[in-house]
Structures are given as structure tokens and as C-alpha cells.
Design a protein around this motif. Structure first.
Motif, PDB file in Angstrom:
ATOM      1  N   ASN A 125       5.199  38.892   0.599  1.00  0.00           N
ATOM      2  CA  ASN A 125       6.318  39.404   1.402  1.00  0.00           C
ATOM      3  C   ASN A 125       6.187  40.870   1.769  1.00  0.00           C
ATOM      4  OD1 ASN A 125       7.719  37.501  -0.999  1.00  0.00           O
ATOM      5  ND2 ASN A 125       8.186  36.914   1.112  1.00  0.00           N
ATOM      6  N   TYR A 126       5.583  41.671   0.877  1.00  0.00           N
ATOM      7  CA  TYR A 126       5.514  43.113   1.070  1.00  0.00           C
ATOM      8  C   TYR A 126       4.112  43.627   0.774  1.00  0.00           C
ATOM      9  CZ  TYR A 126      10.562  42.491   0.276  1.00  0.00           C
ATOM     10  OH  TYR A 126      11.860  42.062   0.324  1.00  0.00           O
ATOM     11  N   LEU A 127       3.751  44.703   1.457  1.00  0.00           N
ATOM     12  CA  LEU A 127       2.482  45.375   1.198  1.00  0.00           C
ATOM     13  C   LEU A 127       2.713  46.870   1.135  1.00  0.00           C
ATOM     14  CD1 LEU A 127      -0.631  45.672   1.039  1.00  0.00           C
ATOM     15  CD2 LEU A 127      -0.659  45.559   3.554  1.00  0.00           C
ATOM     16  N   ILE A 128       2.262  47.494   0.057  1.00  0.00           N
ATOM     17  CA  ILE A 128       2.272  48.951  -0.060  1.00  0.00           C
ATOM     18  C   ILE A 128       0.819  49.403  -0.026  1.00  0.00           C
ATOM     19  CG2 ILE A 128       2.788  50.936  -1.531  1.00  0.00           C
ATOM     20  CD1 ILE A 128       4.769  47.728  -1.847  1.00  0.00           C
ATOM     21  N   SER A 146      -4.020  45.625   5.499  1.00  0.00           N
ATOM     22  CA  SER A 146      -2.993  45.143   6.430  1.00  0.00           C
ATOM     23  C   SER A 146      -3.491  43.902   7.166  1.00  0.00           C
ATOM     24  CB  SER A 146      -2.624  46.237   7.435  1.00  0.00           C
ATOM     25  OG  SER A 146      -2.081  47.363   6.784  1.00  0.00           O
ATOM     26  N   MET A 147      -4.760  43.903   7.556  1.00  0.00           N
ATOM     27  CA  MET A 147      -5.342  42.748   8.242  1.00  0.00           C
ATOM     28  C   MET A 147      -5.296  41.498   7.375  1.00  0.00           C
ATOM     29  SD  MET A 147      -8.793  43.997  10.184  1.00  0.00           S
ATOM     30  CE  MET A 147      -8.724  44.822  11.772  1.00  0.00           C
ATOM     31  N   VAL A 148      -5.532  41.687   6.091  1.00  0.00           N
ATOM     32  CA  VAL A 148      -5.635  40.528   5.183  1.00  0.00           C
ATOM     33  C   VAL A 148      -4.269  40.104   4.654  1.00  0.00           C
ATOM     34  CG1 VAL A 148      -6.587  39.722   2.981  1.00  0.00           C
ATOM     35  CG2 VAL A 148      -7.998  41.096   4.548  1.00  0.00           C
ATOM     36  N   PHE A 149      -3.508  41.023   4.056  1.00  0.00           N
ATOM     37  CA  PHE A 149      -2.290  40.651   3.339  1.00  0.00           C
ATOM     38  C   PHE A 149      -1.083  40.439   4.251  1.00  0.00           C
ATOM     39  CE2 PHE A 149      -4.616  43.219   0.004  1.00  0.00           C
ATOM     40  CZ  PHE A 149      -5.025  42.104  -0.724  1.00  0.00           C
ATOM     41  N   ALA A 150      -1.108  40.987   5.465  1.00  0.00           N
ATOM     42  CA  ALA A 150       0.031  40.805   6.371  1.00  0.00           C
ATOM     43  C   ALA A 150       0.055  39.424   7.014  1.00  0.00           C
ATOM     44  CB  ALA A 150       0.021  41.880   7.456  1.00  0.00           C
ATOM     45  N   MET A 151      -1.026  38.663   6.869  1.00  0.00           N
ATOM     46  CA  MET A 151      -1.071  37.343   7.506  1.00  0.00           C
ATOM     47  C   MET A 151       0.057  36.435   7.027  1.00  0.00           C
ATOM     48  SD  MET A 151      -2.373  35.488   9.771  1.00  0.00           S
ATOM     49  CE  MET A 151      -3.793  36.489  10.213  1.00  0.00           C
ATOM     50  N   ASP A 152       0.364  36.490   5.715  1.00  0.00           N
ATOM     51  CA  ASP A 152       1.470  35.678   5.200  1.00  0.00           C
ATOM     52  C   ASP A 152       2.789  36.072   5.857  1.00  0.00           C
ATOM     53  OD1 ASP A 152      -0.330  34.459   3.552  1.00  0.00           O
ATOM     54  OD2 ASP A 152       0.459  35.268   1.680  1.00  0.00           O
ATOM     55  N   MET A 153       2.989  37.356   6.047  1.00  0.00           N
ATOM     56  CA  MET A 153       4.231  37.847   6.654  1.00  0.00           C
ATOM     57  C   MET A 153       4.355  37.366   8.102  1.00  0.00           C
ATOM     58  SD  MET A 153       4.144  41.809   5.357  1.00  0.00           S
ATOM     59  CE  MET A 153       3.150  42.225   3.927  1.00  0.00           C
ATOM     60  N   ILE A 154       3.252  37.415   8.836  1.00  0.00           N
ATOM     61  CA  ILE A 154       3.266  36.965  10.227  1.00  0.00           C
ATOM     62  C   ILE A 154       3.585  35.471  10.299  1.00  0.00           C
ATOM     63  CG2 ILE A 154       1.814  36.606  12.266  1.00  0.00           C
ATOM     64  CD1 ILE A 154       2.693  39.523  11.825  1.00  0.00           C
ATOM     65  N   GLU A 155       2.987  34.706   9.402  1.00  0.00           N
ATOM     66  CA  GLU A 155       3.248  33.265   9.386  1.00  0.00           C
ATOM     67  C   GLU A 155       4.697  32.961   9.035  1.00  0.00           C
ATOM     68  OE1 GLU A 155       0.325  31.795   6.681  1.00  0.00           O
ATOM     69  OE2 GLU A 155      -1.309  31.865   8.160  1.00  0.00           O
ATOM     70  N   LYS A 158       7.150  35.110   9.569  1.00  0.00           N
ATOM     71  CA  LYS A 158       7.977  35.926  10.468  1.00  0.00           C
ATOM     72  C   LYS A 158       8.985  36.778   9.698  1.00  0.00           C
ATOM     73  CE  LYS A 158       7.388  33.103  14.586  1.00  0.00           C
ATOM     74  NZ  LYS A 158       8.026  32.364  15.691  1.00  0.00           N
ATOM     75  N   SER A 159       8.490  37.347   8.603  1.00  0.00           N
ATOM     76  CA  SER A 159       9.333  38.192   7.753  1.00  0.00           C
ATOM     77  C   SER A 159       8.447  39.011   6.833  1.00  0.00           C
ATOM     78  CB  SER A 159      10.287  37.336   6.921  1.00  0.00           C
ATOM     79  OG  SER A 159      11.012  38.121   6.010  1.00  0.00           O
ATOM     80  N   GLY A 160       8.773  40.295   6.679  1.00  0.00           N
ATOM     81  CA  GLY A 160       8.006  41.104   5.740  1.00  0.00           C
ATOM     82  C   GLY A 160       8.092  42.576   6.073  1.00  0.00           C
ATOM     83  N   SER A 161       7.543  43.382   5.183  1.00  0.00           N
ATOM     84  CA  SER A 161       7.596  44.823   5.353  1.00  0.00           C
ATOM     85  C   SER A 161       6.335  45.455   4.767  1.00  0.00           C
ATOM     86  CB  SER A 161       8.839  45.397   4.658  1.00  0.00           C
ATOM     87  OG  SER A 161       8.939  46.785   4.857  1.00  0.00           O
ATOM     88  N   ILE A 162       5.775  46.387   5.526  1.00  0.00           N
ATOM     89  CA  ILE A 162       4.605  47.146   5.080  1.00  0.00           C
ATOM     90  C   ILE A 162       5.010  48.608   4.960  1.00  0.00           C
ATOM     91  CG2 ILE A 162       2.265  47.907   5.667  1.00  0.00           C
ATOM     92  CD1 ILE A 162       2.010  45.315   7.340  1.00  0.00           C
ATOM     93  N   VAL A 163       4.632  49.234   3.852  1.00  0.00           N
ATOM     94  CA  VAL A 163       4.865  50.671   3.674  1.00  0.00           C
ATOM     95  C   VAL A 163       3.528  51.335   3.383  1.00  0.00           C
ATOM     96  CG1 VAL A 163       5.978  52.459   2.301  1.00  0.00           C
ATOM     97  CG2 VAL A 163       7.235  50.371   2.864  1.00  0.00           C
ATOM     98  N   ASN A 164       3.140  52.242   4.259  1.00  0.00           N
ATOM     99  CA  ASN A 164       1.914  53.010   4.071  1.00  0.00           C
ATOM    100  C   ASN A 164       2.237  54.331   3.370  1.00  0.00           C
ATOM    101  OD1 ASN A 164       0.463  51.038   5.516  1.00  0.00           O
ATOM    102  ND2 ASN A 164       0.983  52.026   7.462  1.00  0.00           N
ATOM    103  N   MET A 201       7.425  39.887  15.511  1.00  0.00           N
ATOM    104  CA  MET A 201       7.039  38.897  14.509  1.00  0.00           C
ATOM    105  C   MET A 201       7.844  39.024  13.219  1.00  0.00           C
ATOM    106  SD  MET A 201       4.899  37.169  16.172  1.00  0.00           S
ATOM    107  CE  MET A 201       4.376  36.066  14.854  1.00  0.00           C
ATOM    108  N   GLY A 202       8.870  39.861  13.216  1.00  0.00           N
ATOM    109  CA  GLY A 202       9.720  39.992  12.031  1.00  0.00           C
ATOM    110  C   GLY A 202       9.126  40.832  10.918  1.00  0.00           C
ATOM    111  N   VAL A 203       8.075  41.576  11.228  1.00  0.00           N
ATOM    112  CA  VAL A 203       7.404  42.392  10.211  1.00  0.00           C
ATOM    113  C   VAL A 203       7.573  43.866  10.570  1.00  0.00           C
ATOM    114  CG1 VAL A 203       5.218  42.948   9.069  1.00  0.00           C
ATOM    115  CG2 VAL A 203       5.732  40.573   9.747  1.00  0.00           C
ATOM    116  N   ARG A 204       8.138  44.633   9.645  1.00  0.00           N
ATOM    117  CA  ARG A 204       8.359  46.057   9.864  1.00  0.00           C
ATOM    118  C   ARG A 204       7.244  46.872   9.191  1.00  0.00           C
ATOM    119  NH1 ARG A 204      12.211  48.122   7.378  1.00  0.00           N
ATOM    120  NH2 ARG A 204      12.649  46.487   5.856  1.00  0.00           N
ATOM    121  N   VAL A 205       6.903  48.004   9.820  1.00  0.00           N
ATOM    122  CA  VAL A 205       5.837  48.863   9.292  1.00  0.00           C
ATOM    123  C   VAL A 205       6.321  50.303   9.303  1.00  0.00           C
ATOM    124  CG1 VAL A 205       3.407  49.526   9.461  1.00  0.00           C
ATOM    125  CG2 VAL A 205       4.153  47.294  10.354  1.00  0.00           C
ATOM    126  N   ASN A 206       6.359  50.917   8.137  1.00  0.00           N
ATOM    127  CA  ASN A 206       6.818  52.304   7.995  1.00  0.00           C
ATOM    128  C   ASN A 206       5.898  53.039   7.018  1.00  0.00           C
ATOM    129  OD1 ASN A 206       9.491  52.286   9.540  1.00  0.00           O
ATOM    130  ND2 ASN A 206       9.785  50.558   8.157  1.00  0.00           N
TER     131      ASN A 206
END
Length: 279
Positions: A87-90, A142-151, A153-159, A196-201
């Protein structure tokens, strides 16, 4: 007000480090299952055990390099099998290198006798190492772990960015440029994923004492602040270094539904450093 964090799955890269281990613990305290990814398997396996014992929530340590896509794909398979969909990636892996650090703040005529201490003495292998770790080390996970979020259509990435990304600090040319690239990529990816329902901040920490910057800010022999360390304290209105724990509130905000309409931003957590002109 409750958040949507409980029982979600978060991947934390660079989890063996001071900042990201603290972030992982803050997630566990909110009921988030954590996958701790780091090149140092022993460090994250130990941290996972500590988290499970302290917070009674599942945590696993997974060895992988953020610069090796195949190792990240293998790590994702382990995470999915043990924890479920991500669901989330830091993106916390990062760091500086002495090879890409100049010995002086500003070059003067006297430095012509010792160019190794200036820009001309920096090594390209140092620039490559810093740029790869901070920038590519954000892109590949991001390329690898965000795939679940895209599928889903929900998730959040924080860099994890840095105050250097706003105004480059003296000496650390490569690190400042790499973190500026992280900010730009954060904005780019936030637009790319926006439908795609995925936020990136991103979070831009101010000055925290870490393994990467300790050699610049404290005297190795005495532990006293270096001249550079004293400058930082003087130009931070709160007159101190931050702590990793002080990043936790911003992290949880950016991951949770409290920030459901927030994407593409970089939030400073810096004790006022970015607001202060020095006078």
C-alpha cells in the motif's frame, strides 16, 4: 479522527539507517505491517524483530539493493507472499560521499596551491555513487513496489529529500543536485500517477546528525561541533539539530487519508532553516 493506516503494508527502503528505522517504528505504532528493505540484511532482520516485539505487528527484513531492479523484484515476491499487497512506499535509501565533497566552502586564490580541496579535486565516481543512490535509488523501487498500488488504484509514496534540494549547501555538490532531482521526480511522478489513485510526495528533513553527515558536522576526536556545524545551528531558528522522531508526524500525514488531496509536494521539516535569511 482515525486514519486508514491500520493493517496496511508499507515498504521502507534504507530501513537499516537512523532516519528510516525511526520511520518504520512510527508506522508499526500505527498498526502498519512493514517490509524493511536494505542492502544490510543483518540490520533490517534485527530491526524487524525489535518492531514485532515492541509493537506486536508483523515486520520483515528483506535484503535488496535499490540499484538492482532484479533484487527489488525478488524482494517484492517475498513481501507479497508474507505480507500481501503493498500500500505504501517510503524511498529512504540515500547518502553522501566524501569523494563528492569539497574541502572548502568557497574557492580562493590560495586554494590554487591545493586544488584537491576544491571542486577540481572531486571524483566522478563519487558523483556517480551519490546520484545513483539518491536518485536512481528512488526511481527503481518506485518502478517495482508501486505496481501493487497502481493495480489497486490506491496508495501513497513518500520520498526522502533534503533541505539541500532547495538551496545547495557549500561543499556537497553531488548530494544537493541529487536531492533536487528527487524533488523534481516527486512532482513528475505525482502527475503521472494522479489518475491512478496513487499520491507521491516528499519530506525534506533539515539538519539531523546521521552517519552520512557526522564527519562534516562534528569533530571526530572531540565530538564538538565543527565550524560548519556551528553555522548550521546559528542559521536554524530553533537553534538545534532535529531528531529522526520529529519526521514521523509529517510521514504519517502524507501516507494517511488526512492528506487525501495532497500530491506533488515537498514538505520541509527543518526547524525554520528554509525561512531564515541569516539576518
Amino acid at each position: 479522527m482515525e486514519t486508514n493506516l491500520k493493517n496496511k503494508v508499507a515498504v521502507v527502503t534504507g530501513a537499516g539507517g537512523v532516519i528510516c528505522s525511526s520511520m518504520a517504528k512510527s508506522l508499526a505504532a500505527m498498526g502498519v505491517k512493514t517490509a524493511l528493505v536494505d542492502i544490510n540484511a543483518e540490520a533490517v532482520e534485527k530491526l524487524a524483530l525489535e518492531i514485532e516485539k515492541e509493537f506486536n505487528i508483523t515486520s520483515i527484513g528483506v535484503a535488496a539493493s535499490v540499484l538492482d531492479k532484479d533484487s527489488l523484484i525478488a524482494a517484492k515476491k517475498v513481501i507479497n507472499s508474507k505480507l500481501g499487497s503493498i500500500n505504501y512506499l517510503i524511498n529512504g535509501a540515500g547518502g553522501n560521499s566524501p569523494q563528492a565533497t569539497s574541502g572548502v566552502d568557497q574557492m580562493e586564490e590560495s586554494d590554487l596551491e591545493n586544488l584537491d580541496q576544491t571542486f577540481f579535486g572531486m571524483k566522478m565516481e563519487g558523483f556517480d555513487k551519490v546520484f545513483d543512490l539518491n536518485f536512481k535509488g528512488t526511481i527503481l523501487p518506485s518502478m517495482v513496489f508501486a505496481m501493487d498500488m497502481i493495480e489497486n488504484k490506491s496508495g501513497s509514496i513518500v520520498n526522502v529529500s533534503s533541505m539541500n534540494s532547495y538551496r545547495p549547501l557549500t561543499r556537497i555538490a553531488a548530494y544537493s543536485a541529487a536531492k533536487a532531482a528527487v524533488n523534481n521526480f516527486t512532482q513528475w511522478l505525482s502527475v503521472h500517477f494522479s489518475k491512478m489513485g496513487v499520491r507521491v510526495n516528499a519530506i525534506a528533513p533539515g539538519f539531523l546528525l546521521t552517519n552520512q553527515n557526522r564527519f562534516l558536522l562534528t569533530d571526530e576526536a572531540t565530538g564538538a561541533p565543527t565550524a560548519r556545524g556551528e553555522k548550521i545551528i546559528k542559521n536554524t531558528p530553533m537553534e538545534r539539530y532535529g531528531t529522526p522522531e520529529e519526521l514521523q508526524g509529517t510521514l504519517l500525514y502524507l501516507l494517511s487519508d488526512w492528506s487525501a488531496f495532497v500530491t506533488g509536494v515537498v514538505i520541509p521539516v527543518d526547524g525554520g532553516f528554509s525561512a531564515y535569511s541569516g539576518v
